[in-house]
Design an enzyme around this catalytic site. Structure first.
Site, PDB file in Angstrom:
ATOM      1  N   CYS A  37       0.830  -1.201   0.000  1.00 32.58           N
ATOM      2  CA  CYS A  37       0.000   0.000   0.000  1.00 32.58           C
ATOM      3  C   CYS A  37       0.864   1.250   0.000  1.00 32.58           C
ATOM      4  CB  CYS A  37      -0.911   0.007   1.224  1.00 32.58           C
ATOM      5  SG  CYS A  37      -1.463  -1.630   1.656  1.00 32.58           S
TER       6      CYS A  37
HETATM    7  N1  PMP Z   1      -4.430  -4.004   7.676  1.00 34.75           N
HETATM    8  C1  PMP Z   1      -3.283  -4.671   7.479  1.00 34.75           C
HETATM    9  C2  PMP Z   1      -2.478  -5.082   8.683  1.00 34.75           C
HETATM   10  C3  PMP Z   1      -2.848  -4.988   6.178  1.00 34.75           C
HETATM   11  O1  PMP Z   1      -1.684  -5.654   5.992  1.00 34.75           O
HETATM   12  C4  PMP Z   1      -3.650  -4.588   5.070  1.00 34.75           C
HETATM   13  C5  PMP Z   1      -3.191  -4.878   3.664  1.00 34.75           C
HETATM   14  N2  PMP Z   1      -3.198  -6.256   3.389  1.00 34.75           N
HETATM   15  C6  PMP Z   1      -4.854  -3.903   5.328  1.00 34.75           C
HETATM   16  C7  PMP Z   1      -5.196  -3.619   6.630  1.00 34.75           C
HETATM   17  C8  PMP Z   1      -5.743  -3.437   4.204  1.00 34.75           C
HETATM   18  O2  PMP Z   1      -6.243  -4.496   3.480  1.00 34.75           O
HETATM   19  P1  PMP Z   1      -7.078  -4.254   2.135  1.00 34.75           P
HETATM   20  O3  PMP Z   1      -6.134  -3.508   1.207  1.00 34.75           O
HETATM   21  O4  PMP Z   1      -7.379  -5.624   1.677  1.00 34.75           O
HETATM   22  O5  PMP Z   1      -8.268  -3.459   2.463  1.00 34.75           O
END
Ligand code: PMP
Length: 394
Positions: free
Chosen positions: A329
């Site tokens: 991200c």
């Molecule tokens: N929380 C954590 C600890 C993450 O590692 C992630 C990304 N895998 C997320 C939240 C957000 O997940 P997503 O992009 O699937 O909404």
């Protein structure tokens, strides 16, 4: 294709969907496409499947009842829903929120958003392993603190937080505890009731389910404000026609995780330790990020002095190995990871990090291949780096 042509060790960025999950999902796209809210008979099977999946996810985290699970579009939405939902609902009681300095951006930025709405925000420090400072938590909790949001484990450095202790401290001050368990779910057994968790974020893909599905566990009796308004699905907390095939896949993935987590985590732990040991023993000036013991079974995060993680990743990719430098991200920014910085690393130390996240598919042979090719990659990059001291060029 030889086993060495493609090795996937970037499970933090995305996991393959388990073939058993895909098989479970297909009928809900082909045959049972009805809307569970309809009056006619096409609604029956989707409605039953939705509730069965809810029960499976509830069982995985030992929730008191299936209705405590609200399906969402993923961990980001669950984190937003929990943090804004509790804060807005309890604003008359207090407007102070506490989180840690190593949370995912969806937690960090939801909390920062609350600041623009008049809430006070405290970021807790962590130690050099990334463990939240419990004394600081105790100190920072106030009469007007309504919510504390702390992750179960960190996806980038693997560190597991002392959630039970956190919960006891938080509850002594009558605040609610939200836990982002995205990185831990399916790898560690979670029991929301025994651990004293009020709200828990889950994601489907992290347990080999489809993307675009997640859940928020909300303890019985706890009321939150919805952030998505519409037709009133999911007890009015998450309106929008249910993603039945996705939810069925999530439920199947939860069932598989229930049955296989223990043996799978044991296998992953062995592979992880073999990888970490191999890298640290084979390469000078290589260090482990995160906690050496309280660590996710699938996480091997290692930093190499004097070079950039990104150049290591490109070299690895050319050798057929996919890894990452941290959270996908934040991979698009050139900023060093806020998680690594919070553990006290300097910019140049944080930049040399590589994150290997293992999964069901990885083998000992693959780990050995990575351990074999890494010294040469690091050596070559160090030879080119102006930061490398002469005596280090081994
Ligand atoms: N929380 C954590 C600890 C993450 O590692 C992630 C990304 N895998 C997320 C939240 C957000 O997940 P997503 O992009 O699937 O909404």
């Amino acid at each position: 294709m030889s086993v060495h042509s493609r090795i996937y060790m970037d499970c933090v960025s995305g996991k393959p969907v388990d073939p058993r999950v895909i098989d479970a999902m297909l009928p809900y796209m082909r045959e049972f496409y009805g809307n569970p809210s309809s009056v006619h008979s096409f609604s029956g099977e989707p409605r039953r499947a939705l509730e069965e999946a809810r029960s499976a996810v509830a069982r995985l985290i030992s929730a008191e009842r299936p209705e405590s699970i609200i399906f969402t579009s993923g961990a980001t939405e669950s984190n937003n829903m929990a943090i804004k939902g509790v804060a807005f609902r309890n604003a008359d009681r207090g407007k102070h929120v506490i989180t840690s300095s190593v949370e995912h951006m969806s937690v960090m930025n939801s909390c920062k958003y609350l600041k623009t709405k008049g809430f006070d925000l405290t970021f807790l420090p962590v130690d050099r392993y990334g463990v939240v400072d419990l004394e600081a938590l105790e100190r920072e909790l106030r009469e007007d603190t309504v919510l504390v949001s702390i992750q179960y484990a960190n996806s980038e450095i693997g560190t597991i937080q002392p959630i039970r202790e956190v919960a006891q401290i938080v509850h002594r001050k009558n605040a609610y505890l939200h836990v982002d368990a995205t990185a831990a779910n399916g790898r560690l057994p979670i029991d929301v009731q025994r651990e004293g968790i009020d709200l828990l974020t889950l994601s489907s893909n992290d347990i080999y389910g489809p993307r675009g599905v997640g859940a928020l566990y909300i303890r019985e009796g706890l009321r939150i404000e919805p952030i998505i308004h519409g037709g009133g699905q999911e007890r009015g907390l998450r309106s929008g026609t249910e993603n039945i095939a996705g939810v069925v896949g999530f439920g199947k993935a939860a069932e598989i995780a229930m049955n296989e987590m223990q043996s799978e985590s044991e296998k992953l732990r062995k592979l992880r330790d073999r990888l970490i040991r191999g890298l640290l023993d084979g390469i000078p000036y290589a260090f482990l990020n995160g906690h050496p013991v309280h660590r996710l079974p699938d996480n091997a995060a290692v930093r190499f002095s004097f070079i950039e993680g990104e150049s290591i990743l490109l070299s690895l990719d050319m050798m057929g190995v996919a890894a990452s430098s941290g959270s996908a991200c934040t991979a698009k920014t050139l900023e060093p990871s806020h998680v690594l910085m919070a553990t006290g690393l300097r910019h140049e130390e944080a930049h040399g990090s590589v994150l290997f996240t293992l999964g069901r598919h990885n083998t000992e042979e693959e780990v050995d291949y990575v351990v074999r090719i890494m010294p040469d990659i690091v050596k070559r990059l160090r030879a080119m780096s102006p930061l490398t001291p002469k005596e280090v060029l081994w």
